[in-house]
Motif scaffolding. Structure first.
Motif, PDB file in Angstrom:
ATOM      1  N   UNK A  14       0.848  -1.191   0.000  1.00 33.43           N
ATOM      2  CA  UNK A  14       0.000   0.000   0.000  1.00 33.43           C
ATOM      3  C   UNK A  14       0.883   1.239   0.000  1.00 33.43           C
ATOM      4  N   UNK A  15       0.430   2.291  -0.672  1.00 29.89           N
ATOM      5  CA  UNK A  15       1.253   3.502  -0.738  1.00 29.89           C
ATOM      6  C   UNK A  15       1.400   4.139   0.644  1.00 29.89           C
ATOM      7  N   UNK A  16       2.526   4.784   0.848  1.00 25.02           N
ATOM      8  CA  UNK A  16       2.761   5.473   2.112  1.00 25.02           C
ATOM      9  C   UNK A  16       1.812   6.653   2.216  1.00 25.02           C
ATOM     10  N   UNK A  17       1.355   6.956   3.426  1.00 24.48           N
ATOM     11  CA  UNK A  17       0.394   8.045   3.564  1.00 24.48           C
ATOM     12  C   UNK A  17       1.019   9.442   3.452  1.00 24.48           C
ATOM     13  N   UNK A  18       2.331   9.512   3.473  1.00 30.45           N
ATOM     14  CA  UNK A  18       3.009  10.793   3.454  1.00 30.45           C
ATOM     15  C   UNK A  18       3.901  10.921   2.223  1.00 30.45           C
ATOM     16  N   UNK A  19       4.373  12.136   1.992  1.00 25.85           N
ATOM     17  CA  UNK A  19       5.324  12.400   0.908  1.00 25.85           C
ATOM     18  C   UNK A  19       6.576  11.562   1.121  1.00 25.85           C
TER      19      UNK A  19
ATOM     20  N   UNK B  23      -0.289  23.137  -5.038  1.00 28.85           N
ATOM     21  CA  UNK B  23      -0.783  22.643  -3.753  1.00 28.85           C
ATOM     22  C   UNK B  23       0.334  22.654  -2.716  1.00 28.85           C
ATOM     23  N   UNK B  24      -0.039  23.022  -1.489  1.00 24.20           N
ATOM     24  CA  UNK B  24       0.882  22.918  -0.352  1.00 24.20           C
ATOM     25  C   UNK B  24       0.303  21.870   0.597  1.00 24.20           C
ATOM     26  N   UNK B  25       1.108  20.847   0.867  1.00 29.10           N
ATOM     27  CA  UNK B  25       0.698  19.793   1.790  1.00 29.10           C
ATOM     28  C   UNK B  25       1.588  19.871   3.019  1.00 29.10           C
ATOM     29  N   UNK B  26       0.954  19.914   4.188  1.00 32.13           N
ATOM     30  CA  UNK B  26       1.696  19.973   5.445  1.00 32.13           C
ATOM     31  C   UNK B  26       1.365  18.754   6.288  1.00 32.13           C
ATOM     32  N   UNK B  27       2.397  18.206   6.888  1.00 34.95           N
ATOM     33  CA  UNK B  27       2.247  17.087   7.804  1.00 34.95           C
ATOM     34  C   UNK B  27       2.680  17.599   9.172  1.00 34.95           C
ATOM     35  N   UNK B  28       1.742  17.612  10.120  1.00 31.21           N
ATOM     36  CA  UNK B  28       1.999  18.188  11.429  1.00 31.21           C
ATOM     37  C   UNK B  28       1.999  17.099  12.495  1.00 31.21           C
TER      38      UNK B  28
ATOM     39  N   UNK C  75       6.149   3.004   9.365  1.00 37.14           N
ATOM     40  CA  UNK C  75       4.848   2.417   9.725  1.00 37.14           C
ATOM     41  C   UNK C  75       4.367   2.810  11.124  1.00 37.14           C
ATOM     42  N   UNK C  76       5.268   2.928  12.067  1.00 37.95           N
ATOM     43  CA  UNK C  76       4.876   3.288  13.437  1.00 37.95           C
ATOM     44  C   UNK C  76       4.382   4.727  13.541  1.00 37.95           C
ATOM     45  N   UNK C  77       4.647   5.551  12.550  1.00 36.54           N
ATOM     46  CA  UNK C  77       4.270   6.965  12.610  1.00 36.54           C
ATOM     47  C   UNK C  77       3.049   7.315  11.755  1.00 36.54           C
ATOM     48  N   UNK C  78       2.442   6.337  11.112  1.00 36.96           N
ATOM     49  CA  UNK C  78       1.334   6.628  10.200  1.00 36.96           C
ATOM     50  C   UNK C  78       0.163   7.328  10.882  1.00 36.96           C
ATOM     51  N   UNK C  79       0.004   7.141  12.181  1.00 37.71           N
ATOM     52  CA  UNK C  79      -1.069   7.828  12.890  1.00 37.71           C
ATOM     53  C   UNK C  79      -0.554   8.962  13.775  1.00 37.71           C
ATOM     54  N   UNK C  80       0.699   9.345  13.586  1.00 39.14           N
ATOM     55  CA  UNK C  80       1.317  10.374  14.435  1.00 39.14           C
ATOM     56  C   UNK C  80       1.321  11.761  13.799  1.00 39.14           C
ATOM     57  N   UNK C  81       0.868  11.877  12.547  1.00 38.89           N
ATOM     58  CA  UNK C  81       0.871  13.158  11.843  1.00 38.89           C
ATOM     59  C   UNK C  81      -0.496  13.447  11.242  1.00 38.89           C
ATOM     60  N   UNK C  82      -0.892  14.707  11.306  1.00 36.17           N
ATOM     61  CA  UNK C  82      -2.090  15.177  10.615  1.00 36.17           C
ATOM     62  C   UNK C  82      -1.663  15.754   9.279  1.00 36.17           C
ATOM     63  N   UNK C  83      -2.465  15.525   8.256  1.00 36.99           N
ATOM     64  CA  UNK C  83      -2.176  16.039   6.921  1.00 36.99           C
ATOM     65  C   UNK C  83      -3.147  17.161   6.590  1.00 36.99           C
ATOM     66  N   UNK C  84      -2.603  18.291   6.165  1.00 42.70           N
ATOM     67  CA  UNK C  84      -3.422  19.429   5.748  1.00 42.70           C
ATOM     68  C   UNK C  84      -2.987  19.828   4.346  1.00 42.70           C
ATOM     69  N   UNK C  85      -3.974  20.061   3.482  1.00 40.84           N
ATOM     70  CA  UNK C  85      -3.675  20.431   2.112  1.00 40.84           C
ATOM     71  C   UNK C  85      -4.323  21.771   1.796  1.00 40.84           C
ATOM     72  N   UNK C  86      -3.548  22.622   1.117  1.00 37.35           N
ATOM     73  CA  UNK C  86      -4.042  23.943   0.731  1.00 37.35           C
ATOM     74  C   UNK C  86      -3.777  24.114  -0.762  1.00 37.35           C
TER      75      UNK C  86
END
Length: 180
Positions: A27-32, A105-110, A87-98
């Motif tokens: 499965x693709x990674x959830x982040x850049x 597009x600007x994508x931020x991972x917080x 994999x251990x961090x997939x739920x540790x960041x929120x993704x915001x897209x503008x």
């Protein structure tokens, strides 16, 4: 004949050691994919061999050099190490897209957790081409507290700024600017 029996025995033994049901997560990674992007940029820059100007400022003292044979893989290592695709961090960041405009597009991972070193990863893309990556990192221990800002722009170069407060020694304020 003995070699043939030995070869078959080894083959059977090795095949018995392979675990069945091993699944590969495709499965693709959830982040850049920062690690992959920086590896590709290192290779691109190494093949182009641009002349770069590197300026280092450490606690107010500045030194600038023109460099023709820079090791981009080593120089961009800090960016590569800031990859959050674990994999251990997939739920540790929120993704915001503008969306700034069509295709821009600007994508931020917080970071949700203040114990994570990478607090923010921002990726700016125009027509799916990455034009800027910005990373905020926080490092610290009982002896020091560091804030780092890393900025990479493939068309211009990169910057690394560090402000480190040390409990028992001199504080460090550093800035590295590399332009090509």
């Amino acid at each position: 004949m003995q070699r043939f029996i030995l070869l078959i025995s080894l083959t059977l033994l090795l095949s018995a050691c392979i675990s069945e049901g091993t699944e590969v997560d495709n499965s693709p990674s959830p982040f850049f994919d920062l690690e992959g992007y920086i590896a590709a940029e290192s290779a691109r820059l190494s093949s182009l061999r641009p002349k770069v100007e590197k300026t280092i400022t450490l606690n107010g003292e500045t030194e600038a050099k023109e460099i023709t044979d820079i090791n981009f893989e080593n120089d961009l290592r800090l960016f590569k190490e800031a990859d959050i695709n674990k994999p251990a961090w997939h739920d540790k960041y929120d993704t915001k897209e503008k969306t700034l405009s069509a295709g821009h597009v600007i994508t931020s991972y917080l970071a949700r957790d203040s114990s994570l070193t990478v607090r923010r990863l921002m990726v700016e893309q125009d027509q799916k081409a990455t034009i800027k990556v910005e990373i905020e990192r926080h490092t610290g221990s009982v002896l020091s507290d560091g804030h780092h800002l890393l900025t990479y722009e493939p068309a211009r170069g990169y910057e690394v700024s560090t402000n480190q407060t040390n409990r028992f020694g001199e504080d460090v304020k550093a800035r590295i600017v590399v332009r090509w």
